[in-house]
Scaffold this motif. Structure first.
Motif, short mmCIF file in Angstrom:
data_model
loop_
_atom_site.label_atom_id
_atom_site.label_comp_id
_atom_site.label_asym_id
_atom_site.label_seq_id
_atom_site.Cartn_x
_atom_site.Cartn_y
_atom_site.Cartn_z
N UNK A 143 0.84 -1.21 0.00
CA UNK A 143 0.00 0.00 0.00
C UNK A 143 0.88 1.26 0.00
N UNK B 243 9.23 2.50 5.33
CA UNK B 243 9.54 1.08 5.36
C UNK B 243 9.13 0.49 6.69
N UNK B 244 8.75 -0.79 6.67
CA UNK B 244 8.52 -1.51 7.93
C UNK B 244 9.87 -1.69 8.62
N UNK B 245 10.89 -1.76 7.79
CA UNK B 245 12.27 -1.87 8.26
C UNK B 245 13.12 -1.30 7.13
N UNK C 103 5.60 -6.24 0.39
CA UNK C 103 4.69 -7.29 0.86
C UNK C 103 3.23 -6.89 0.68
N UNK D 12 -1.93 -7.59 4.37
CA UNK D 12 -2.54 -6.39 4.95
C UNK D 12 -2.21 -6.27 6.43
N UNK D 13 -2.37 -7.36 7.15
CA UNK D 13 -2.08 -7.35 8.59
C UNK D 13 -0.95 -8.33 8.87
N UNK D 14 0.16 -7.82 9.32
CA UNK D 14 1.25 -8.70 9.72
C UNK D 14 0.81 -9.45 10.98
N UNK E 160 1.24 -10.37 14.18
CA UNK E 160 2.13 -9.89 15.25
C UNK E 160 3.34 -9.14 14.71
N UNK E 161 4.48 -9.79 14.60
CA UNK E 161 5.71 -9.04 14.29
C UNK E 161 6.57 -9.79 13.28
N UNK E 162 7.49 -9.07 12.69
CA UNK E 162 8.52 -9.68 11.84
C UNK E 162 9.82 -9.59 12.61
N UNK E 163 10.32 -10.74 13.03
CA UNK E 163 11.42 -10.75 13.99
C UNK E 163 12.77 -11.11 13.38
#
Lengths: 407, 157
Positions: B46, B55-57, B144, B147-149, B151-154
């Motif tokens: 999006x 960025x998410x990261x 990616x 839409x909803x991760x 929880x988390x990307x670890x």
């Protein structure tokens, strides 16, 4: 959980676990809180800058369209066709000149007024709507909206106090510090689903001392730590909280010595992440506001964001992050905000830990509705504190929550 | 300066070796897949589609990659899990000097005692160059769709 007694223990220093797990309590929360006399955060004006721009969001279980009309006003409409209940809008965001339901093409203007019904007058003298069908009575459900310095709030209740009264002067002061009237620029969104009760997210921000223990990154670099100069302030209801703090040094003192996670030798290979510039009046480098019932408005160093909490039943919520800057930011400032955004969100150097620990909290309490949590750090009262070694904001929160829920 | 079959297979090896290093938990190897001047960014579709930069990261230097790797390995708190990257075939364009590549991915995540779920689905959009004889990512965007991760990307993806 059937017939178990849903009662509150004495005082606000104990929190019963059924409030996080009970389906009936969740349904009462929807009615008394989200659909009740509150101002729900629904977005930022910079998400819908031009006439026709819309975003879809949620209040409680209800889907809501937030749209800017031709006159520049912001409207919040329930995303449900007045005809047969179809969810009209499926896109998360976009732009339209009118709102048309695809099923039977009932058409509404951007204020939610019904504009057109196909075959209204019939076809070849047959059918059509009755002569007394009222277009005016069959618009989309419209919510009351308040916009303050770029933040958009909506309410479903006629009994909601004016926004300023609702927030109170003290919280408004912090609100206006970050949303100060300058135009905002949208940097982007992150979204995550966390398998925990929605109140645990608010608690997480109100619980000041966990940051010193759970978040090694914060602890090590002094971004938010119990030995920082800080304040915990509530409004009169106890439901809104503002935490503010000034960044500390990477030094060993009687605070850091008690944190098993503190490592005074850790250094960043690329220190640009912590290249923080002062941009607001006052020395606070962190201000985290929890605005009842569904948003966190935050400054951590130079990263600015809202976190909208969307409950999904008692055992899950979504967290919709919106990161922003100001339209007058230069390129360097934008780059700084984007770099520091690494602290936050679903892969945040810091907030990743919260998503994980909240889910573990839910898993821990799920089978124990009649047990209770202990909230005694800093005493049993609910007065403001000028330090972080306290759970006072949680006690004040549950004082307010009990009032709202009649518990 | 065209992309030969040999080069194409070398690019596929890079993509696979990268995914395996992460799935094997050998995060200390992760920064070495990147060029000295690099950009790594996990970005929601999006945001990507709307031209929004968040960025998410995001790491835009070798130092930041190192710092992230150390945070993932030592600082962040999360439970034990397995990851499996499923990669599509690599589609390459450009020239030997600067290769553009697109590869679909799905990541399956399995947490201790829980069902396997999809963490995210999306595509890598890479710019690959040769540095000191080896192919490296000068830019790796992980766009990616999810839409909803959950929880988390670890870890890095």
């Amino acid at each position: 959980m059937g017939e178990a007694p849903l009662s509150w223990p004495d005082g606000n220093d104990r929190v019963p676990y059924w409030i996080y797990t009970d389906q009936g309590n969740y349904e009462r929360e929807l009615e008394k809180i989200f659909y009740g006399p509150v101002w729900n955060y629904v977005g930022l004006e910079c998400e819908i800058p031009n006439p026709g721009d819309f975003k879809r969001t949620q209040i409680g279980d209800q889907s809501i369209i937030v749209v800017r009309d031709a006159e520049g006003g912001v409207n919040a409409l329930v995303n449900r066709c007045a005809h047969r209940g179809v969810k009209i809008c499926e896109q998360d965001k976009g732009s339209f000149s009118e709102i048309m339901c695809p099923y039977h093409q009932w058409t509404y203007d951007l204020k939610g007024n019904l504009q057109g019904v196909p075959f209204h007058r019939g076809v070849k003298g047959n059918g059509g709507m009755p002569a007394d069908f009222s277009m005016a009575d069959n618009g989309l459900d419209v919510l009351k909206v308040h916009v303050r310095n770029g933040g958009i709030f909506a309410t479903m209740s006629d009994k909601t106090p004016p926004f300023e009264t609702y927030m109170g002067n003290r919280i408004l002061g912090y609100y206006d510090r970050e949303l100060d009237g300058r135009s905002l620029s949208l940097l982007g969104h992150s979204r995550q689903r966390i398998g925990a009760n929605w109140k645990l997210m608010l608690e997480n921000i109100k619980d000041t001392h966990h940051a010193s223990l759970l978040h090694v990154f914060f602890v090590t670099f002094g971004l938010f730590r119990v030995d920082n100069d800080s304040r915990v302030e509530m409004d009169d209801t106890g439901l809104h909280t503002a935490l503010s703090s000034i960044r500390g040094k990477q030094e060993l003192n009687d605070g850091t010595a008690q944190m098993r996670s503190f490592d005074s030798n850790l250094a960043l290979n690329d220190p640009s992440l912590l290249d923080v510039v002062r941009e607001f009046d006052g020395d606070q480098t962190v201000v985290m506001q929890t605005l009842w019932p569904n948003v966190i408005l935050q400054q951590q160093s130079n990263t600015l964001a809202t976190r909208q909490i969307v409950p999904k039943g008692p055992n899950s919520f979504e967290l919709h992050w919106t990161f922003f800057g100001y339209e007058d930011d230069d390129e360097e400032m934008t780059a700084r905000r984007l770099r520091q955004a690494n602290l936050m969100g679903p892969a945040g150097l810091v907030s990743m830990d919260d998503g994980q620990i909240l889910e573990r909290t839910q898993e821990g309490i799920l089978a124990h509705p009649n047990e209770q949590g202990v909230v005694e750090l800093g005493g049993r009262g609910t007065d403001d504190a000028d330090h972080m070694v306290t759970e006072v904001a949680l006690r004040a929160f549950y004082k307010g929550y009990r009032n709202v829920m009649g518990l | 300066m065209t992309i030969t079959p040999e080069l194409r297979s070398e690019i596929a090896d890079l993509a696979n070796a990268y995914a395996l290093a992460i799935d094997d938990g050998e995060l200390d190897r992760w920064p070495r897949f990147f060029a000295s001047d690099c950009l790594y960014k996990i970005i929601a579709k999006e945001n990507f589609d709307s031209g929004l930069p968040l960025g998410l990261l995001m790491c835009d230097s070798q130092g930041m990659l190192q710092d992230r790797m150390e945070a993932f390995s030592k600082l962040n708190v999360f439970g034990p899990r397995s990851w499996r990257h499923m990669l599509g075939a690599v589609y390459t364009t450009g020239s030997e000097k600067e290769i553009s590549a697109r590869t679909n991915f799905v990541i399956f995540e399995t947490l201790a005692g829980k069902d396997t779920h999809i963490l995210c689905a999306g595509e890598y959009r890479d710019i690959i160059i040769r540095e000191h004889g080896a192919l490296k990512f000068r830019e790796r965007l992980c766009v990616y769709d999810t839409t909803m991760i959950p929880n988390s990307i670890v870890r890095p993806i």
